[in-house]
Design a protein around this motif. Structure first.
Motif, PDB file in Angstrom:
ATOM      1  N   ARG A  50       0.839  -1.207   0.000  1.00  0.00           N
ATOM      2  CA  ARG A  50       0.000   0.000   0.000  1.00  0.00           C
ATOM      3  C   ARG A  50       0.874   1.257   0.000  1.00  0.00           C
ATOM      4  O   ARG A  50       0.634   2.206  -0.758  1.00  0.00           O
ATOM      5  CB  ARG A  50      -0.918  -0.003   1.221  1.00  0.00           C
ATOM      6  CG  ARG A  50      -1.928   1.144   1.231  1.00  0.00           C
ATOM      7  CD  ARG A  50      -2.785   1.128   2.483  1.00  0.00           C
ATOM      8  NE  ARG A  50      -3.458  -0.145   2.683  1.00  0.00           N
ATOM      9  CZ  ARG A  50      -3.135  -1.021   3.637  1.00  0.00           C
ATOM     10  NH1 ARG A  50      -2.155  -0.758   4.468  1.00  0.00           N
ATOM     11  NH2 ARG A  50      -3.794  -2.149   3.740  1.00  0.00           N
TER      12      ARG A  50
ATOM     13  N   GLU B 117      -3.365  -5.789  -0.366  1.00  0.00           N
ATOM     14  CA  GLU B 117      -2.979  -4.655   0.464  1.00  0.00           C
ATOM     15  C   GLU B 117      -3.589  -4.698   1.860  1.00  0.00           C
ATOM     16  O   GLU B 117      -3.090  -4.029   2.772  1.00  0.00           O
ATOM     17  CB  GLU B 117      -3.374  -3.339  -0.219  1.00  0.00           C
ATOM     18  CG  GLU B 117      -2.565  -3.030  -1.463  1.00  0.00           C
ATOM     19  CD  GLU B 117      -2.812  -1.640  -2.009  1.00  0.00           C
ATOM     20  OE1 GLU B 117      -2.099  -1.245  -2.940  1.00  0.00           O
ATOM     21  OE2 GLU B 117      -3.708  -0.931  -1.495  1.00  0.00           O
ATOM     22  N   THR B 118      -4.653  -5.453   2.023  1.00  0.00           N
ATOM     23  CA  THR B 118      -5.280  -5.576   3.342  1.00  0.00           C
ATOM     24  C   THR B 118      -4.854  -6.858   4.052  1.00  0.00           C
ATOM     25  O   THR B 118      -5.286  -7.107   5.188  1.00  0.00           O
ATOM     26  CB  THR B 118      -6.811  -5.544   3.228  1.00  0.00           C
ATOM     27  OG1 THR B 118      -7.244  -6.567   2.335  1.00  0.00           O
ATOM     28  CG2 THR B 118      -7.284  -4.183   2.734  1.00  0.00           C
TER      29      THR B 118
ATOM     30  N   PRO C 236      -8.997  -4.411  -9.304  1.00  0.00           N
ATOM     31  CA  PRO C 236      -8.783  -3.617  -8.096  1.00  0.00           C
ATOM     32  C   PRO C 236      -9.133  -4.381  -6.820  1.00  0.00           C
ATOM     33  O   PRO C 236      -8.468  -4.218  -5.799  1.00  0.00           O
ATOM     34  CB  PRO C 236      -9.697  -2.406  -8.299  1.00  0.00           C
ATOM     35  CG  PRO C 236      -9.796  -2.259  -9.783  1.00  0.00           C
ATOM     36  CD  PRO C 236      -9.797  -3.666 -10.316  1.00  0.00           C
ATOM     37  N   ALA C 237     -10.149  -5.249  -6.897  1.00  0.00           N
ATOM     38  CA  ALA C 237     -10.535  -6.022  -5.712  1.00  0.00           C
ATOM     39  C   ALA C 237      -9.432  -6.978  -5.296  1.00  0.00           C
ATOM     40  O   ALA C 237      -9.161  -7.163  -4.102  1.00  0.00           O
ATOM     41  CB  ALA C 237     -11.833  -6.784  -5.987  1.00  0.00           C
TER      42      ALA C 237
ATOM     43  N   THR D 289      -3.174   5.086  -8.349  1.00  0.00           N
ATOM     44  CA  THR D 289      -4.430   4.676  -7.722  1.00  0.00           C
ATOM     45  C   THR D 289      -4.478   3.152  -7.686  1.00  0.00           C
ATOM     46  O   THR D 289      -3.719   2.460  -8.379  1.00  0.00           O
ATOM     47  CB  THR D 289      -5.638   5.199  -8.510  1.00  0.00           C
ATOM     48  OG1 THR D 289      -5.636   4.584  -9.810  1.00  0.00           O
ATOM     49  CG2 THR D 289      -5.588   6.708  -8.646  1.00  0.00           C
ATOM     50  N   LEU D 290      -5.399   2.637  -6.872  1.00  0.00           N
ATOM     51  CA  LEU D 290      -5.581   1.182  -6.803  1.00  0.00           C
ATOM     52  C   LEU D 290      -5.929   0.635  -8.176  1.00  0.00           C
ATOM     53  O   LEU D 290      -5.409  -0.410  -8.600  1.00  0.00           O
ATOM     54  CB  LEU D 290      -6.673   0.851  -5.789  1.00  0.00           C
ATOM     55  CG  LEU D 290      -6.840  -0.625  -5.426  1.00  0.00           C
ATOM     56  CD1 LEU D 290      -5.659  -1.094  -4.582  1.00  0.00           C
ATOM     57  CD2 LEU D 290      -8.143  -0.827  -4.644  1.00  0.00           C
ATOM     58  N   GLU D 291      -6.781   1.343  -8.909  1.00  0.00           N
ATOM     59  CA  GLU D 291      -7.216   0.881 -10.232  1.00  0.00           C
ATOM     60  C   GLU D 291      -6.057   0.865 -11.224  1.00  0.00           C
ATOM     61  O   GLU D 291      -5.892  -0.102 -11.995  1.00  0.00           O
ATOM     62  CB  GLU D 291      -8.342   1.776 -10.757  1.00  0.00           C
ATOM     63  CG  GLU D 291      -9.655   1.658 -10.006  1.00  0.00           C
ATOM     64  CD  GLU D 291      -9.641   2.350  -8.644  1.00  0.00           C
ATOM     65  OE1 GLU D 291      -8.692   3.141  -8.386  1.00  0.00           O
ATOM     66  OE2 GLU D 291     -10.561   2.098  -7.841  1.00  0.00           O
TER      67      GLU D 291
ATOM     68  N   SER E 108      -6.634  -5.021  -3.754  1.00  0.00           N
ATOM     69  CA  SER E 108      -7.072  -4.578  -2.429  1.00  0.00           C
ATOM     70  C   SER E 108      -6.924  -5.690  -1.400  1.00  0.00           C
ATOM     71  O   SER E 108      -6.519  -5.447  -0.260  1.00  0.00           O
ATOM     72  CB  SER E 108      -8.532  -4.114  -2.500  1.00  0.00           C
ATOM     73  OG  SER E 108      -8.990  -3.712  -1.223  1.00  0.00           O
ATOM     74  N   ARG E 109      -7.209  -6.932  -1.799  1.00  0.00           N
ATOM     75  CA  ARG E 109      -7.042  -8.063  -0.874  1.00  0.00           C
ATOM     76  C   ARG E 109      -5.581  -8.218  -0.465  1.00  0.00           C
ATOM     77  O   ARG E 109      -5.275  -8.540   0.683  1.00  0.00           O
ATOM     78  CB  ARG E 109      -7.547  -9.355  -1.509  1.00  0.00           C
ATOM     79  CG  ARG E 109      -9.056  -9.414  -1.715  1.00  0.00           C
ATOM     80  CD  ARG E 109      -9.499 -10.798  -2.136  1.00  0.00           C
ATOM     81  NE  ARG E 109     -10.889 -10.797  -2.571  1.00  0.00           N
ATOM     82  CZ  ARG E 109     -11.278 -10.878  -3.839  1.00  0.00           C
ATOM     83  NH1 ARG E 109     -10.369 -10.971  -4.811  1.00  0.00           N
ATOM     84  NH2 ARG E 109     -12.551 -10.865  -4.150  1.00  0.00           N
TER      85      ARG E 109
END
Length: 209
Positions: free
Chosen positions: A26, A54-55, A47-48, A35-37, A51-52
């Motif tokens: 991140r 990065e989390t 992006p999903a 950006t994430l996208e 995101s997984r």
């Protein structure tokens, strides 16, 4: 749960094999100004899925780490949070090879892999064909010799030796010499570990002189 090539779900039995790379992923993406996208598109993920990662809900495989390291202009070691070797704080003039890109000539004036990229630059005479640049980050220039024409949005500034400018590089900008012999300046920008093609120099086609 869906499975994505290059990603693995956290496993309590092996969670100690890889350190938690989520905070690094991140932080490096944000420092790169993506950006994430945009980052997900470059990595071939949704992006999903990114995101997984990065989390911490998914662990990336080694091929995925390699791909993300290339995108963020860093190394797998940094993604894993490993401490880099101690850097020499001194940059010797005789160890800096001049590089040319689109008529610009520059030498490294700072250490590699730093948050600030510091260069000494020879700027060619400005022409109407000069490219207008827009990219994330900040830039600072200080004129050493000659005069520099700096276009920032709709405004045009002419800088003399000793003058400086500090601006947000999301503002459309163009830099060129206002004297036909060119100009010398110090150039600092905040694009983390940018390859030469990402520098606000020339046409992005570098070669050693």
């Amino acid at each position: 749960m869906d499975h994505v090539p290059g990603e693995t779900s956290p496993d309590p039995a092996t969670s100690g094999v890889l350190p938690d790379v989520a905070p690094q992923l991140r932080a490096l993406r944000r420092r790169r100004g993506l950006t994430l996208e945009a980052a997900a598109q470059r990595a071939g993920l949704s992006p999903a899925h990114l995101s997984r990662l990065e989390t911490g809900n998914r662990q990336p495989s080694l091929p995925m780490l390699l791909a993300l390291a290339r995108i963020y202009g860093t190394t797998v070691s940094e993604l894993l949070g490993e401490a880099p070797p101690e850097r020499d704080p001194v940059v010797r003039a005789d160890r800096s090879e001049p590089v040319e890109a689109g008529g610009w000539s520059y030498r490294q004036a700072g250490g590699a892999g730093r948050a600030l990229q510091c260069l000494r630059v020879h700027v060619p005479y400005a022409t109407r064909a000069d490219i207008v640049r827009v990219h994330p980050g900040e830039e600072w220039i200080h004129v050493l010799e000659g005069r520099v024409r700096l276009a920032l949005g709709e405004a045009v500034h002419v800088l003399d030796p000793g003058d400086s400018a500090h601006f947000d590089s999301l503002t459309p900008h163009r830099i060129g010499a206002a004297t036909q012999g060119g100009a010398e300046l110090l150039f600092v920008h905040t694009l983390m570990q940018s390859p030469v093609a990402d520098l606000c120099l020339g046409d992005g086609t570098p070669h050693l002189r």
